[in-house]
Design a protein around this motif. Structure first.
Motif, PDB file in Angstrom:
ATOM      1  N   THR A 188       0.814  -1.212   0.000  1.00 24.69           N
ATOM      2  CA  THR A 188       0.000   0.000   0.000  1.00 24.69           C
ATOM      3  C   THR A 188       0.849   1.265   0.000  1.00 24.69           C
ATOM      4  O   THR A 188       1.708   1.440   0.881  1.00 24.69           O
ATOM      5  CB  THR A 188      -0.944   0.017   1.218  1.00 24.69           C
ATOM      6  N   SER A 189       0.600   2.142  -0.974  1.00 22.68           N
ATOM      7  CA  SER A 189       1.206   3.473  -0.955  1.00 22.68           C
ATOM      8  C   SER A 189       0.557   4.279   0.170  1.00 22.68           C
ATOM      9  O   SER A 189      -0.650   4.194   0.386  1.00 22.68           O
ATOM     10  CB  SER A 189       0.979   4.182  -2.291  1.00 22.68           C
ATOM     11  N   LEU A 190       1.360   5.078   0.863  1.00 24.17           N
ATOM     12  CA  LEU A 190       0.865   5.824   2.020  1.00 24.17           C
ATOM     13  C   LEU A 190       1.190   7.307   1.879  1.00 24.17           C
ATOM     14  O   LEU A 190       2.247   7.675   1.367  1.00 24.17           O
ATOM     15  CB  LEU A 190       1.488   5.281   3.315  1.00 24.17           C
ATOM     16  N   ASN A 191       0.289   8.133   2.368  1.00 21.33           N
ATOM     17  CA  ASN A 191       0.525   9.567   2.432  1.00 21.33           C
ATOM     18  C   ASN A 191       0.920   9.925   3.855  1.00 21.33           C
ATOM     19  O   ASN A 191       0.191   9.627   4.809  1.00 21.33           O
ATOM     20  CB  ASN A 191      -0.724  10.339   2.009  1.00 21.33           C
ATOM     21  N   PHE A 192       2.080  10.579   3.999  1.00 20.73           N
ATOM     22  CA  PHE A 192       2.618  10.912   5.317  1.00 20.73           C
ATOM     23  C   PHE A 192       2.458  12.406   5.565  1.00 20.73           C
ATOM     24  O   PHE A 192       2.784  13.220   4.703  1.00 20.73           O
ATOM     25  CB  PHE A 192       4.099  10.519   5.388  1.00 20.73           C
TER      26      PHE A 192
ATOM     27  N   PHE B 218       3.077   4.264 -11.601  1.00 19.90           N
ATOM     28  CA  PHE B 218       1.625   4.342 -11.489  1.00 19.90           C
ATOM     29  C   PHE B 218       0.954   3.402 -12.483  1.00 19.90           C
ATOM     30  O   PHE B 218       1.510   3.117 -13.550  1.00 19.90           O
ATOM     31  CB  PHE B 218       1.164   5.783 -11.707  1.00 19.90           C
ATOM     32  N   PRO B 219      -0.238   2.903 -12.166  1.00 18.68           N
ATOM     33  CA  PRO B 219      -0.939   2.025 -13.111  1.00 18.68           C
ATOM     34  C   PRO B 219      -1.285   2.783 -14.389  1.00 18.68           C
ATOM     35  O   PRO B 219      -1.654   3.959 -14.349  1.00 18.68           O
ATOM     36  CB  PRO B 219      -2.201   1.608 -12.340  1.00 18.68           C
ATOM     37  N   GLY B 220      -1.127   2.100 -15.512  1.00 19.18           N
ATOM     38  CA  GLY B 220      -1.373   2.743 -16.788  1.00 19.18           C
ATOM     39  C   GLY B 220      -0.362   3.810 -17.113  1.00 19.18           C
ATOM     40  O   GLY B 220      -0.650   4.755 -17.848  1.00 19.18           O
TER      41      GLY B 220
ATOM     42  N   THR C  33      -3.030  -2.940 -12.347  1.00 18.56           N
ATOM     43  CA  THR C  33      -4.112  -2.069 -11.864  1.00 18.56           C
ATOM     44  C   THR C  33      -3.750  -1.281 -10.608  1.00 18.56           C
ATOM     45  O   THR C  33      -4.553  -0.486 -10.130  1.00 18.56           O
ATOM     46  CB  THR C  33      -5.355  -2.911 -11.575  1.00 18.56           C
ATOM     47  N   ALA C  34      -2.561  -1.511 -10.041  1.00 20.14           N
ATOM     48  CA  ALA C  34      -2.176  -0.868  -8.783  1.00 20.14           C
ATOM     49  C   ALA C  34      -0.823  -0.187  -8.925  1.00 20.14           C
ATOM     50  O   ALA C  34      -0.008  -0.554  -9.784  1.00 20.14           O
ATOM     51  CB  ALA C  34      -2.112  -1.906  -7.662  1.00 20.14           C
ATOM     52  N   VAL C  35      -0.582   0.814  -8.070  1.00 24.38           N
ATOM     53  CA  VAL C  35       0.738   1.441  -8.013  1.00 24.38           C
ATOM     54  C   VAL C  35       1.752   0.380  -7.594  1.00 24.38           C
ATOM     55  O   VAL C  35       1.510  -0.412  -6.677  1.00 24.38           O
ATOM     56  CB  VAL C  35       0.762   2.595  -6.987  1.00 24.38           C
ATOM     57  N   GLN C  36       2.882   0.343  -8.290  1.00 22.74           N
ATOM     58  CA  GLN C  36       3.932  -0.595  -7.930  1.00 22.74           C
ATOM     59  C   GLN C  36       5.226   0.163  -7.647  1.00 22.74           C
ATOM     60  O   GLN C  36       5.440   1.261  -8.160  1.00 22.74           O
ATOM     61  CB  GLN C  36       4.163  -1.605  -9.046  1.00 22.74           C
ATOM     62  N   SER C  37       6.063  -0.429  -6.816  1.00 22.74           N
ATOM     63  CA  SER C  37       7.401   0.106  -6.571  1.00 22.74           C
ATOM     64  C   SER C  37       8.410  -0.879  -7.121  1.00 22.74           C
ATOM     65  O   SER C  37       8.258  -2.101  -6.954  1.00 22.74           O
ATOM     66  CB  SER C  37       7.650   0.287  -5.067  1.00 22.74           C
ATOM     67  N   PHE C  38       9.447  -0.353  -7.776  1.00 23.76           N
ATOM     68  CA  PHE C  38      10.526  -1.198  -8.271  1.00 23.76           C
ATOM     69  C   PHE C  38      11.844  -0.761  -7.647  1.00 23.76           C
ATOM     70  O   PHE C  38      12.115   0.435  -7.504  1.00 23.76           O
ATOM     71  CB  PHE C  38      10.602  -1.159  -9.797  1.00 23.76           C
ATOM     72  N   HIS C  39      12.643  -1.750  -7.318  1.00 20.42           N
ATOM     73  CA  HIS C  39      13.895  -1.519  -6.595  1.00 20.42           C
ATOM     74  C   HIS C  39      15.025  -2.280  -7.290  1.00 20.42           C
ATOM     75  O   HIS C  39      14.829  -3.401  -7.764  1.00 20.42           O
ATOM     76  CB  HIS C  39      13.766  -2.013  -5.154  1.00 20.42           C
ATOM     77  N   LEU C  40      16.201  -1.652  -7.330  1.00 17.37           N
ATOM     78  CA  LEU C  40      17.393  -2.304  -7.852  1.00 17.37           C
ATOM     79  C   LEU C  40      18.453  -2.344  -6.767  1.00 17.37           C
ATOM     80  O   LEU C  40      18.887  -1.301  -6.269  1.00 17.37           O
ATOM     81  CB  LEU C  40      17.918  -1.540  -9.074  1.00 17.37           C
TER      82      LEU C  40
ATOM     83  N   ASP D 109       3.566  11.528  -0.585  1.00 17.34           N
ATOM     84  CA  ASP D 109       3.278  10.116  -0.855  1.00 17.34           C
ATOM     85  C   ASP D 109       4.564   9.314  -0.750  1.00 17.34           C
ATOM     86  O   ASP D 109       5.562   9.639  -1.409  1.00 17.34           O
ATOM     87  CB  ASP D 109       2.684   9.951  -2.252  1.00 17.34           C
ATOM     88  N   ILE D 110       4.530   8.274   0.070  1.00 19.95           N
ATOM     89  CA  ILE D 110       5.684   7.393   0.244  1.00 19.95           C
ATOM     90  C   ILE D 110       5.227   5.992  -0.153  1.00 19.95           C
ATOM     91  O   ILE D 110       4.346   5.402   0.484  1.00 19.95           O
ATOM     92  CB  ILE D 110       6.208   7.426   1.691  1.00 19.95           C
ATOM     93  N   HIS D 111       5.816   5.476  -1.213  1.00 19.05           N
ATOM     94  CA  HIS D 111       5.373   4.204  -1.767  1.00 19.05           C
ATOM     95  C   HIS D 111       6.174   3.053  -1.144  1.00 19.05           C
ATOM     96  O   HIS D 111       7.194   3.268  -0.478  1.00 19.05           O
ATOM     97  CB  HIS D 111       5.498   4.247  -3.283  1.00 19.05           C
ATOM     98  N   VAL D 112       5.707   1.840  -1.365  1.00 18.41           N
ATOM     99  CA  VAL D 112       6.296   0.669  -0.705  1.00 18.41           C
ATOM    100  C   VAL D 112       7.797   0.598  -0.998  1.00 18.41           C
ATOM    101  O   VAL D 112       8.227   0.680  -2.157  1.00 18.41           O
ATOM    102  CB  VAL D 112       5.601  -0.617  -1.177  1.00 18.41           C
ATOM    103  N   GLY D 113       8.588   0.485   0.056  1.00 17.08           N
ATOM    104  CA  GLY D 113      10.035   0.350  -0.081  1.00 17.08           C
ATOM    105  C   GLY D 113      10.792   1.652  -0.131  1.00 17.08           C
ATOM    106  O   GLY D 113      12.029   1.639  -0.168  1.00 17.08           O
ATOM    107  N   GLN D 114      10.111   2.804  -0.123  1.00 13.69           N
ATOM    108  CA  GLN D 114      10.801   4.085  -0.239  1.00 13.69           C
ATOM    109  C   GLN D 114      11.154   4.666   1.130  1.00 13.69           C
ATOM    110  O   GLN D 114      10.483   4.408   2.127  1.00 13.69           O
ATOM    111  CB  GLN D 114       9.939   5.084  -1.015  1.00 13.69           C
TER     112      GLN D 114
END
Length: 595
Positions: A239-243, A497-499, A453-460, A269-274
């Motif tokens: 879940t993306s969260l707004n702080f 973001f989705p799409g 369909t959902a916001v995703q986070s990608f990490h390297l 907005d702080i997304h998963v893993g950020q």
């Protein structure tokens, strides 16, 4: 006889001290040591008793505090009932993917075993976190803050704060990771989480209907007039969260190792893993305490009201408890443009020094020729071989049984394939162990195309990248005209973001095997990952470290692994020699300090 043995050991240790003292007192970068016991404890963060993963009995785990170029030694004891690996999200492990703590780099630590990670936080500063990387375990805890301070001679681009405050936020289920795993294995969606935790605790009772009595909540204590550095990590599941903090401005100062232009935000907005660092000045009149809020983004708020994390900011001269409605979140459920524009507003502070004395902006990435392009497309999970799987370019990654570079060094054939496609292919999706054959010293462009369909986070792992652009629709070569080629923020985890698409540029100067993954745990567990295998063809031992002397063996090399022996007095691993040397170094460093 036992007394004589103890005397002999003490004598030997003393003689060793005398012999090595002069050498070690002139040693280079210092060591910091941690002993992590990873175990289950019972906690009730949302009022329901459940089994969570603790580090040294704490949930979340203790912070790791290091300084640029420190050597970090973490002895991890696996007291769980299943395999364990710890990974260090954002710590680059320069030349040393052997310590990265994911299946493509390390064999798992079996139950009742321990293993010692040893790595240097080379030329890094910033805010990161650690967590268990296997089998959805992060959904039960095991995470904690990992921050790397500037060396004393390198100035930070702001006045020294009154203190560092660490905050972990994340969505949370009252079922533990094994139950969530079972649901995913059965082809089910995880559904709506049961809440959002702040520092492992549930919400302050801001609403008597939504929050029952007896929930333990987090309180952050501050003094009026002072400025604090608050490091916030989204360690959640999906879940993306707004702080935001009621009546306080968030001055963004750093994200995942790079200083930003200092801009004011009322919320972010702080997304998963950020991870982010904010400078927050306690400039209110303290007529009451203030809410600290982390609320779910891009969801139906009427259904998700209870999925809100609320902590309390308490001034030392506060006149009463927090009360009234929570500060409003952004009102853009149907339009993600606001959030995308906010992300693009985060710019690099090119005049600030990072880990080295030269300014961060001295590297003109926009003038470098791109050597390879990878367009990596995601779609909603689909059935492959009778099971629900998630894919990158139509490939769902199967678990490696033999780590990549360990297989290379021991001539193991068939451990993986170097055939990951650089473009989406029009073919039937499949499960495979397909890895990117990346070019050492290449400068690559990666496009994350999110058709899910959902916001995703990608990490390297192993790298930071320049986040040069985002946009809605499908990426095309014409999209490059909108890239920021001057002061794009550098980081290791980006939202997509989705799409929409997100474009990053990466300079491949760190050899090894590096995990590229979705940080959303459900998608990662279902196969949304690959690796970049980066090997210097002229390797002579100078660009990549060799196999560590305490390496664990598994998969095709499992027969080489010796049983770990334990006594009632110790739990030292097969890498005990390295740990003993490290402990001696710590002792000698202390002696040298007070010499």
């Amino acid at each position: 006889m036992a007394a004589l043995s103890r005397f002999s050991l003490f004598t030997l240790f003393s003689l060793t001290c005398i012999a090595l003292l002069s050498t070690l007192c002139s040693a280079g970068d210092p060591y910091v040591f941690y002993d992590f016991r990873v175990s289950y404890i019972t906690a009730s963060p949302l009022g329901v008793p459940q089994r969570v993963i603790a580090v040294n009995g704490k949930f979340p785990g203790p912070p790791i505090n290091a300084t640029t170029n420190n050597n970090v030694v973490v002895n991890v004891h696996n007291e769980l009932d299943e395999n364990l690996l710890m990974t260090w999200s954002g710590v680059q492990m320069r030349r040393n993917s052997w310590q990265d703590g994911v299946l493509g780099t390390n064999c798992p630590i079996p139950p009742s075993w321990n293993w010692t990670y040893q790595f240097q936080v080379k030329d890094q500063i910033g805010s990161f976190f650690y967590f268990p990387s296997l089998n959805l375990q992060r959904a039960s805890g095991g995470f904690g803050s990992f921050h790397i301070n500037n060396r004393a001679e390198i100035n930070v681009p702001f006045n020294l704060p009154a203190g560092d405050i660490f905050i972990t936020i994340g969505d949370w289920y009252t079922q533990n990771h094994t139950a969530l795993r079972t649901a995913l294995d059965a082809g089910k969606d995880l559904g709506m989480p049961d809440g959002v935790l702040i520092n492992g605790k549930g919400p302050f009772q801001f609403n008597n209907t939504l929050v029952p009595d007896g929930i333990q909540y987090e309180t952050i204590n501050v003094d009026p007039g002072k400025t604090y550095r608050i490091r916030v990590h989204n360690v959640g599941i999906s879940t993306s969260l707004n702080f935001r903090i009621q009546n306080h401005n968030l001055v963004l100062a750093e994200t995942e190792g790079y200083y930003t232009m200092q801009q004011n935000y009322t919320n972010l907005d702080i997304h998963v893993g950020q991870s982010y660092s904010f400078l927050i000045t306690m400039d209110q009149n303290a007529s009451s305490d203030y809410y600290i809020v982390a609320s779910a983004r891009f969801v139906n708020e009427s259904l998700w009201q209870r999925v809100t994390g609320v902590a309390v900011l308490h001034y030392s001269n506060s006149k009463g408890p927090a009360s009234g409605p929570l500060p409003d979140p952004p009102n853009d459920f149907y339009d993600k443009t606001w959030s995308m524009n906010q992300a693009l507003s985060i710019r690099q502070n090119g005049s600030a020094s990072g880990a080295r004395p030269n300014p961060q902006g001295s590297f003109h990435y926009g003038q470098i020729n791109v050597t390879d392009l990878y367009v990596i497309k995601t779609v909603p999970p689909q059935i492959i071989g009778g099971k629900l799987r998630a894919t990158l370019n139509g490939i769902s990654f199967a678990n490696l049984t033999t780590p990549i570079r360990l297989a290379d060094k021991n001539n193991v054939r068939g451990a993986y394939k170097l055939d990951f496609p650089n473009m989406p292919l029009n073919r039937t999706p499949r499960t495979d162990i397909s890895v990117i054959n990346a070019t050492y010293k290449g400068f690559i462009e990666i496009i994350f195309q999110n058709n899910d369909t959902a916001v995703q986070s990608f990490h390297l792992d192993g790298y930071s990248f320049f986040l040069v652009g985002m946009g809605f629709g499908d990426w095309t070569e014409n999209s490059r005209s909108a890239y920021n080629k001057w002061d794009a923020i550098t980081r290791c985890t980006t939202q997509v973001f989705p799409g929409a698409w997100t474009a990053v540029l990466v300079s491949l100067d760190n050899p090894g095997a590096w995990n590229l993954r979705a940080q959303n745990l459900d998608r990662w567990y279902l196969g949304q990952e690959t690796y970049l295998r980066i090997v210097n063809p002229e390797e002579s031992g100078e660009t990549e470290f060799g196999v560590p002397d305490n390496v664990l063996y598994c998969g095709a090399l499992a027969s080489r692994q010796k049983e770990q022996k334990h006594s009632s007095a110790t739990s030292i691993s097969g890498g005990s020699s390295r740990l003993l040397i490290s402990l001696l170094v710590a002792f000698f460093t202390l002696v040298c300090t007070f010499r």
